[in-house]
Design a protein around this motif. Structure first.
Motif, PDB file in Angstrom:
ATOM      1  N   LEU A 116       0.834  -1.207   0.000  1.00 43.04           N
ATOM      2  CA  LEU A 116       0.000   0.000   0.000  1.00 43.04           C
ATOM      3  C   LEU A 116       0.869   1.258   0.000  1.00 43.04           C
ATOM      4  O   LEU A 116       0.538   2.251  -0.663  1.00 43.04           O
ATOM      5  N   ALA A 128      -9.249  -0.968  -1.072  1.00 43.78           N
ATOM      6  CA  ALA A 128      -8.843  -2.124  -0.274  1.00 43.78           C
ATOM      7  C   ALA A 128     -10.053  -3.008  -0.001  1.00 43.78           C
ATOM      8  O   ALA A 128     -11.117  -2.520   0.380  1.00 43.78           O
ATOM      9  N   ILE A 177      -4.826  -0.684   7.134  1.00 41.55           N
ATOM     10  CA  ILE A 177      -5.549   0.097   6.121  1.00 41.55           C
ATOM     11  C   ILE A 177      -5.821   1.505   6.632  1.00 41.55           C
ATOM     12  O   ILE A 177      -5.625   2.494   5.915  1.00 41.55           O
ATOM     13  N   VAL A 188      -5.453   4.720   0.176  1.00 40.43           N
ATOM     14  CA  VAL A 188      -6.743   4.031   0.185  1.00 40.43           C
ATOM     15  C   VAL A 188      -7.886   5.048   0.120  1.00 40.43           C
ATOM     16  O   VAL A 188      -8.009   5.912   0.992  1.00 40.43           O
ATOM     17  N   VAL A 191     -12.958   1.304   1.093  1.00 38.32           N
ATOM     18  CA  VAL A 191     -12.757  -0.008   1.687  1.00 38.32           C
ATOM     19  C   VAL A 191     -14.011  -0.835   1.442  1.00 38.32           C
ATOM     20  O   VAL A 191     -15.116  -0.402   1.787  1.00 38.32           O
TER      21      VAL A 191
END
Length: 853
Positions: A116, A128, A177, A188, A191
């Motif tokens: 990431l 993600a 994350i 990110v 999600v």
């Protein structure tokens, strides 16, 4: 195509999207808003996606760190960026990181934090997808195999024991994350929770998704939470839970004329909720992606544009409802980058679409659905063409040519050429300062120094009162505007080169096993601690004339008195003639991969189903049960008719008819229904009906069963069903041993002396041998392409299991080339485990072909 004409590089969009007026986008209140530290970073509403206030159409390529060597992450991410895609989506497989209960690994190829961070360094966004279930043709859909050991644990349910296991996973992965979200120094932007839950029978969707959402929020996930529907059931995917944005996965026929109408329907349904259309998975062809873009999609994430590999024991088994399908070592659905990193023609198509998005910028990203216009074509095209009203003026219409020949269309009354197998995004009534672009029949690539278009056929441009057709590779001045047409870019595909391997040595030793005790009934491999790998089962018993093997999976080499049977029926009951055979029963059972989908037709294809030999029975007696069935509920009066099974004659074609009869087995038994063509329901005594399918037309019956009922649709010409009752005696006292993937890998990478051999190598069915192969030292990777018949081959290099191939008669495979193993650049050594498979030919490894990649 070189970036001439001052074109915006799609991998590095310019701050100024061009000279087109009206490109500024007002900031609106987002329907779904997530904040990091009080600063709005990612917003989604009915007008689309905004990242740090900038309206964007997001092009997203799947790129999975767990299907690539860590050494290739940067190269592959850079390749995505050069394609013009601005985002990658990535699953995070739970069972890749929890390698055994409570044992976690986030190192080496499992270092998802480093992946990431690398995406962020290269300027890519990330979606993600931590599951807990991911599908992805991955072992068990990423659900750990040991979850199936607890019959009270309900996978993918709002159930405490399962959610406790999910919490352990989320406690590990969500902080990784959260620390890498947009606005918190990371890449990110969304999600995804769960994956295509609408395909699964979840009893409490709102409760389950709420539990997942609450955990994500508690761990500080501030970007939008999404959940994708696999077949358009938005409630089935999300439970309509507040704070979870529905997304859609579309996999249409690329040549269907109805793609636009389907996509527009979902765009409208979501707009009514104040949400954009996020297409989280779809086909890889850019002709189709253009149609979806024009139909209102704000996110386009074709699944597996950048291919990879199923290393080790990670692919699933049983896929897409065939049933009974194994995944190959190569994981490749013909996306724009092959498994070995070769760019395909679609890669150039990606760059063109990215240039179009860069040229139109937020005007397109904030577009709204427009009224349809008349389009007449002499080629197959959409049933209803999609139109977008661009922010700041002008329209865009997609005109797909679904045929294989160049053709002509009339758009807004103007004849234009449209290339075969293309979908130009045509502009109408676009303001150009003092004048108006009334029509352009091709993709606009740049507008900063005149207008630059890309096309393989002449482009019609109407500016002001002038209409001109401009040949490919030329420039014209139209109403004071310089118009240039360039041909589409091309991709060079390198050719593979054959190389030779060196010495092949045969090891004199075999891999050790871990003893797993003696058990009355054959246990599952998972209960013995083998979640990936294989095991052996041995028993000595007197045999009758037939054996029944129930629930064996995945691949079983069963030796009965020295005769080998290879079973790969995904748990289907197998009836084996053993007349005249005596002695030991020995089975080697290999886990190829746990089911990633929930298919009830075969036992091992159920999500959470375990692996092993199953149960083995001597057949004591066989009874014909085809006659003397009572017909229930379809006669004019008493007494009930007595007929053969499915022998009732009626004009009610297709109507379910129930047949019943009494039985009295004094021991365990099995009901076999011969002739099943479509599902039938079998009820045992007063229990719940069990659906029986053609793929496994058997029902196990306990001793003392008194009544059977069979319900089948009436088809007088179907030939009917025959029923047999087999009374059984179990084979007991199994001695077991296991070889998990860690043990096999440790043995494979151990350097041993061996005997040099020449190929071909011939084996007996059920026999196996280990080979060490000397390889040339090259900078590029190597494709290993063995040739032979009736052998299974597992390969290792540089301390990792590469994967497996099966040569000769075999079950169905999908996902890529099933006949190769890949050694990545920089990896060294090659060790092969070669196993003989029972079949129509003598097991033989003839050659080991090697190609550079």
């Amino acid at each position: 195509m070189e970036p001439g004409h001052g074109r915006v590089d799609p991998a590095h969009p310019a701050d100024d999207p061009g000279v087109l007026p009206g490109t500024a986008v007002p900031v609106r209140n987002g329907h779904q808003r997530r904040e990091c530290g009080g600063q709005v970073t990612v917003e989604v509403d009915a007008r689309g996606i905004r990242i740090d206030g900038d309206a964007q159409v997001v092009l997203c390529a799947s790129l999975f760190y767990f299907r690539l060597p860590r050494e290739q992450w940067r190269e592959r991410l850079e390749q995505v960026r050069r394609s013009g895609y601005t985002c990658v989506d990535v699953y995070l497989p739970w069972n890749f990181h929890e390698v055994s209960p409570g044992q976690w690994s986030f190192e080496g190829r499992r270092d998802v934090a480093a992946y990431l961070d690398l995406a962020f360094e290269l300027g890519l966004h990330v979606i993600a997808r931590p599951g807990p279930y991911i599908c992805s043709e991955w072992d068990g859909g990423a659900l750990p195999a040991w979850l199936g050991l607890d019959p009270a644990l309900g996978v993918r349910q709002n159930e405490p024991q399962y959610l406790a296991q999910v919490t352990a996973w989320f406690d590990q992965v969500l902080p990784i994350i959260a620390a890498r979200q947009q606005g918190a120094g990371g890449a990110v932007i969304m999600v995804q929770l769960e994956n295509e839950l609408d395909f699964f029978d979840c009893a409490d969707r709102p409760g389950y998704l709420s539990a997942l959402r609450d955990q994500a929020v508690a761990h500080g996930i501030d970007v939008p939470l999404i959940a994708c529907s696999g077949q358009g059931d938005l409630f089935g995917a999300t439970g309509n839970v507040e704070g979870v944005v529905p997304a859609c996965n579309f996999y249409p026929n690329d040549d269907s004329p109805f793609v636009e109408e389907e996509v527009r329907r979902y765009a409208q349904l979501l707009a009514e909720r104040g949400l954009p259309l996020l297409i989280t998975e779809t086909n890889r062809r850019h002709r189709t992606l253009r149609r979806m873009l024009a139909s209102g999609a704000s996110l386009l994430a074709p699944y597996l544009q950048s291919s990879g590999w199923n290393f080790g024991y990670t692919p699933s088994s049983g896929n897409w409802g065939r049933p009974g399908n194994f995944m190959s070592h190569g994981y490749d659905f013909n996306g724009y980058v092959s498994s070995t990193g070769v760019e395909r023609p679609e890669y150039a198509e990606a760059q063109v679409l990215a240039w179009v998005l860069a040229a139109l910028g937020p005007r397109l990203a904030s577009a709204t659905p427009g009224e349809s216009i008349e389009v007449v074509t002499d080629f197959p095209t959409s049933s209803s063409h999609s139109v977008l009203e661009l922010d700041g003026g002008g329209r865009l219409v997609a005109v797909p040519n679904l045929g294989s020949d160049d053709g002509q269309a009339i758009v807004a009354g103007i004849p234009v050429a449209v290339a075969a197998d293309s979908c130009p995004l045509m502009l109408l009534d676009l303001p150009l300062g003092e004048t108006t672009l009334r029509l352009a029949s091709a993709d606009l690539m740049d507008s900063r120094q005149g207008l630059l278009f890309c096309s393989s056929v002449p482009v019609t441009v109407a500016i002001g009162n002038t209409t001109e057709e401009i040949p490919v590779g030329s420039s014209r001045t139209v109403e004071g505007v310089v118009v240039t047409v360039e041909p589409p870019p091309e991709v060079d595909t390198p050719e593979a080169t054959d190389v030779q391997h060196g010495t092949v040595r045969r090891r004199t030793s075999a891999a050790p096993s871990t003893p797993a005790g003696t058990h009355e009934l054959a246990p599952t491999l998972e209960s013995l601690g083998a979640y990936r790998g294989r095991g052996t089962y041995t028993a000595t018993t007197d045999l009758t004339d037939e054996l029944l093997v129930v629930g064996a999976a995945d691949i079983v080499d069963l030796s009965i008195g020295g005769r080998v049977h290879t079973l790969a029926g995904f748990g289907a009951t197998e009836r084996i003639d053993v007349r005249g055979l005596t002695g030991e029963l020995r089975a080697t059972v290999e886990i190829w991969g746990h089911a990633n989908f929930d298919d009830t037709r075969l036992p091992s294809l159920r999500l959470g189903a375990l692996r092993g030999l199953g149960s083995v029975w001597n057949v004591v007696e066989t009874h014909d049960l085809s006659a003397l069935w009572t017909v229930d509920g379809h006669w004019a009066g008493d007494p009930a008719p007595l007929r053969s099974l499915t022998g009732w004659s009626s004009t009610r074609i297709g109507t379910p008819i129930t047949y019943s009869r009494a039985i009295a087995p004094d021991r365990p038994a099995a009901l076999h229904l011969d002739g099943v063509r479509e599902p039938v329901a079998v009820t045992v005594d007063d229990g719940q009906p069990v659906t029986v399918h053609a793929e496994n037309p058997w029902v196990m019956l306990p001793a003392g069963t008194k009544q059977l009922s069979v319900t089948a649709p009436h088809h007088p010409t179907s030939g009917g069903l025959r029923a047999e009752l087999l009374t059984l005696s179990p084979i007991l006292d199994w001695t077991c041993a296991v070889q998990d993937d860690e043990l096999l890998t440790a043995f494979a990478v151990r350097r041993e002396s061996g005997t040099e051999i020449e190929l071909p190598l011939t084996l007996a069915p059920g026999a196996e041998t280990w080979l060490d192969v000397e390889l040339p030292t090259l900078e590029n990777g190597l494709l290993i392409r063995p040739d032979g018949a009736q052998v299974r081959i597992t390969g290792w290099a540089s301390g990792e299991c590469l994967g497996r191939v099966w040569l000769g008669e075999r079950p169905a495979f999908s996902g890529g080339d099933p006949d190769v193993l890949w050694i990545p650049p920089g990896w060294s050594g090659l060790t092969l485990l070669v196993q003989g498979v029972a079949g129509p030919a003598t097991p033989e490894l003839r050659t080991i072909g090697i190609e550079t990649t």
